[in-house]
Scaffold this active site. Structure first.
Site, PDB file in Angstrom:
ATOM      1  N   SER A  24      37.904  11.257  99.268  1.00  0.00           N
ATOM      2  CA  SER A  24      38.167  10.067  98.456  1.00  0.00           C
ATOM      3  C   SER A  24      37.217   8.926  98.797  1.00  0.00           C
ATOM      4  O   SER A  24      37.289   7.854  98.211  1.00  0.00           O
ATOM      5  CB  SER A  24      39.618   9.607  98.655  1.00  0.00           C
ATOM      6  OG  SER A  24      39.858   9.308 100.019  1.00  0.00           O
ATOM      7  N   HIS A 157      53.839  -9.472  58.321  1.00  0.00           N
ATOM      8  CA  HIS A 157      53.439  -8.231  57.633  1.00  0.00           C
ATOM      9  C   HIS A 157      52.005  -8.315  57.084  1.00  0.00           C
ATOM     10  O   HIS A 157      51.683  -7.658  56.101  1.00  0.00           O
ATOM     11  CB  HIS A 157      54.395  -7.891  56.484  1.00  0.00           C
ATOM     12  CG  HIS A 157      55.844  -7.993  56.837  1.00  0.00           C
ATOM     13  ND1 HIS A 157      56.563  -6.958  57.380  1.00  0.00           N
ATOM     14  CD2 HIS A 157      56.708  -9.044  56.767  1.00  0.00           C
ATOM     15  CE1 HIS A 157      57.812  -7.343  57.605  1.00  0.00           C
ATOM     16  NE2 HIS A 157      57.919  -8.607  57.251  1.00  0.00           N
ATOM     17  N   SER A 278      23.614  -3.003  63.440  1.00  0.00           N
ATOM     18  CA  SER A 278      23.698  -1.570  63.172  1.00  0.00           C
ATOM     19  C   SER A 278      22.299  -0.990  63.236  1.00  0.00           C
ATOM     20  O   SER A 278      21.328  -1.636  62.836  1.00  0.00           O
ATOM     21  CB  SER A 278      24.293  -1.353  61.775  1.00  0.00           C
ATOM     22  OG  SER A 278      23.877  -0.103  61.254  1.00  0.00           O
ATOM     23  N   LYS A 284      24.036  -5.766  59.026  1.00  0.00           N
ATOM     24  CA  LYS A 284      25.319  -5.764  59.737  1.00  0.00           C
ATOM     25  C   LYS A 284      25.352  -6.697  60.936  1.00  0.00           C
ATOM     26  O   LYS A 284      24.377  -6.874  61.649  1.00  0.00           O
ATOM     27  CB  LYS A 284      25.632  -4.350  60.227  1.00  0.00           C
ATOM     28  CG  LYS A 284      25.922  -3.398  59.099  1.00  0.00           C
ATOM     29  CD  LYS A 284      27.338  -3.546  58.577  1.00  0.00           C
ATOM     30  CE  LYS A 284      28.252  -2.734  59.472  1.00  0.00           C
ATOM     31  NZ  LYS A 284      29.630  -2.811  59.018  1.00  0.00           N
ATOM     32  N   ASN A 286      28.413  -7.006  63.689  1.00  0.00           N
ATOM     33  CA  ASN A 286      29.722  -6.404  63.950  1.00  0.00           C
ATOM     34  C   ASN A 286      30.465  -7.070  65.114  1.00  0.00           C
ATOM     35  O   ASN A 286      29.851  -7.455  66.100  1.00  0.00           O
ATOM     36  CB  ASN A 286      29.554  -4.908  64.260  1.00  0.00           C
ATOM     37  CG  ASN A 286      29.017  -4.132  63.066  1.00  0.00           C
ATOM     38  OD1 ASN A 286      29.354  -4.440  61.921  1.00  0.00           O
ATOM     39  ND2 ASN A 286      28.160  -3.163  63.326  1.00  0.00           N
ATOM     40  N   GLU A 291      36.434  -5.314  69.107  1.00  0.00           N
ATOM     41  CA  GLU A 291      36.818  -3.905  68.946  1.00  0.00           C
ATOM     42  C   GLU A 291      36.924  -3.196  70.295  1.00  0.00           C
ATOM     43  O   GLU A 291      37.828  -2.383  70.509  1.00  0.00           O
ATOM     44  CB  GLU A 291      35.805  -3.190  68.061  1.00  0.00           C
ATOM     45  CG  GLU A 291      35.832  -3.679  66.617  1.00  0.00           C
ATOM     46  CD  GLU A 291      34.632  -3.162  65.840  1.00  0.00           C
ATOM     47  OE1 GLU A 291      34.632  -1.976  65.470  1.00  0.00           O
ATOM     48  OE2 GLU A 291      33.687  -3.940  65.617  1.00  0.00           O
TER      49      GLU A 291
END
Ligand code: ARG
Length: 464
Positions: A24, A157, A278, A284, A286, A291
């Site tokens: 470990s 909602h 992108s 783009k 983003n 995210e």
């Protein structure tokens, strides 16, 4: 010289496959500074117990200092043959001090050591994590302060419900973060006991003083039960729960930002520094920070459930399964400490399109409740008021108009309760100002909330 901590009764060395499974040190080496700290406290206890002379204690503490410096400078590093952090550091001490280095192990076991190390680690790191959470909470509060006069569509909602101040919304995403910090503080209060002195499981026949060790390490006291001392990992589970829930809160905030930033909403514009492009589509921009925050909640929840599952069937006391507690802790911490600064930067640099929010605020017949509540103030039963306004909404919806547009005559046909007076409550500003209950969205209430929020954040900052 064998550097293993347990070779005495074995005839051959461990199989390679066992060693590969057992090792470990590649992850628990991170606990080395805490292990050394605990070793210093243990050396003093051995000295007070008459098991180290003054001279031996001096050389022992000097050796531990030298070893710590060598570790920090990268001059002493664990090898693959060192099973774990304790083995590596004992080897280092033996190399520096010769046989004296072998005296430190008296009265303690890796079982009480590892739990002590991990508690010390978490107690320190929880505070750093809390500070990073408070930075994000502060960025949200600063944004909220800029938007104490910006109406927005309040939603349930994901449908327009009633107008709210955007500052109110931002604070609603900041409040859970304060709870996250107070959860870390609560968990810390329960991690505030030292297991050192529990030995392998039963305590020690040597005249040790676990309370003194505990005090020296900054703990409030030592554990009440040595069996529990070596096997309790509640403090790990609590930290991972606090981390998982924090991760969920970051995910929810991330989801808000993704939605706000969409072309369809267009509520905010994110800074170039916190967006990505992108490789194929040149136009783009983003919201990857938001995210990734959303995505990483999954692994944080996974670490909590993994550790709880690992713990659930363990017989008393120490079991080697417990070695599996550390990587989830390290990864949860590292994940959160990577996500938080990025989220803080994204929120701090986000610009809000006030006009878009203000224009959207009344849409979707968001002032219908205000008409119904006006009728209630005039003595109409809410049930009847709800029905009358429902008829108005249905009319406007099919006529393609707003609630204030029908003529007096049209209103009267829909319901005798719908007098021309209803138009007086059909403003966003009025609707927001009217919600003047504690915790409500009226400006003075949100301003008071912001002030109380900052006070609470400062109090938590003092702990972090
Ligand atoms: N590496 C072990 C752990 O993380 C340390 C304790 C080992 N104890 C033992 N009896 N093998 O839990």
């Amino acid at each position: 010289m064998t550097t293993s901590l347990w070779g005495g009764r074995f005839t051959g060395g461990p199989a390679d496959a066992l060693a590969a499974l057992s090792v470990s040190v590649h992850f628990d080496w991170r606990l080395a500074p805490h292990d050394l700290r605990a070793s210093r406290a243990h050396a003093r206890v051995l000295h007070r117990a008459g098991l180290l002379t003054d001279d031996e204690l001096g050389r022992m503490l000097g050796g531990l200092d030298d070893l710590e410096a060598a570790c920090a400078a990268g001059e002493f590093v664990p090898t693959a043959a060192d099973e774990d952090v304790h083995t590596a550091l004992e080897r280092g001490l033996l190399e520096l001090l010769g046989p004296l280095g072998g005296k430190l192990r008296a009265g303690r076991s890796r079982n009480d050591q590892i739990s002590t190390d991990l508690r010390l680690f978490l107690r320190e790191e929880s505070r750093g994590l809390a500070a990073a959470v408070l930075d994000l909470a502060g960025a949200l509060a600063d944004q909220a302060e800029q938007h104490l006069d910006t109406p927005a569509p309040g939603m349930t909602h994901l449908q327009h419900a009633q107008p709210v101040l955007f500052g109110h919304w931002l604070l609603a995403r900041a409040q859970p973060l304060l709870r996250d910090v107070s959860r870390l503080r609560d968990a810390d209060a329960r991690a505030d006991l030292s297991p050192l002195g529990s030995g392998a499981l039963a305590g020690s026949s040597l005249p040790l003083d676990p309370e003194a060790t505990a005090r020296e390490l900054g703990f409030a006291g030592s554990v009440a039960n040595s069996l529990d001392g070596v096997s309790d990992r509640d403090f790990v589970a609590e930290f991972l729960f606090a981390g998982a829930l924090l991760g969920v809160h970051l995910s929810q905030l991330g989801e808000d930002v993704v939605v706000w930033n969409s072309r369809e909403f267009g509520w905010v514009e994110l800074s170039d520094a916190y967006t990505t492009g992108s490789s194929l589509m040149p136009q783009k921009k983003n919201p990857d920070v938001a995210e990734l925050a959303r995505g990483k909640a999954g692994r944080l929840i996974g670490h909590l459930t993994g550790v709880l599952a690992m713990l659930k069937g363990l017989p008393l006391s120490y079991d080697r399964d417990l070695q599996e507690d550390k990587e989830p802790v390290f990864d949860a911490l590292d994940t959160l400490l990577t996500v938080l600064p990025a989220m803080t930067g994204m929120i701090a640099t986000m610009s809000v399109r006030r006009e878009v929010l203000a224009a959207a605020a009344p849409q979707g017949f968001a002032l219908a409740t205000d008409v119904a509540e006006l009728l209630v103030r005039r003595g109409v039963a809410f049930r009847e008021a709800h029905e009358a306004v429902g008829a108005l909404v249905a009319h406007c919806s099919s006529a393609g108009c707003e609630l204030g547009d029908p003529t007096d005559a049209e209103l009267a046909v829909l319901s005798p309760h719908l007098t021309p007076e209803i138009r007086t409550v059909l403003t966003v500003e009025g609707a927001i100002a009217a919600r003047d209950t504690p915790g409500g969205t009226a400006r003075p209430r949100v301003a008071a909330q912001l002030e109380a929020f900052r006070t609470a954040a400062a109090e938590l900052r003092a702990w972090a």
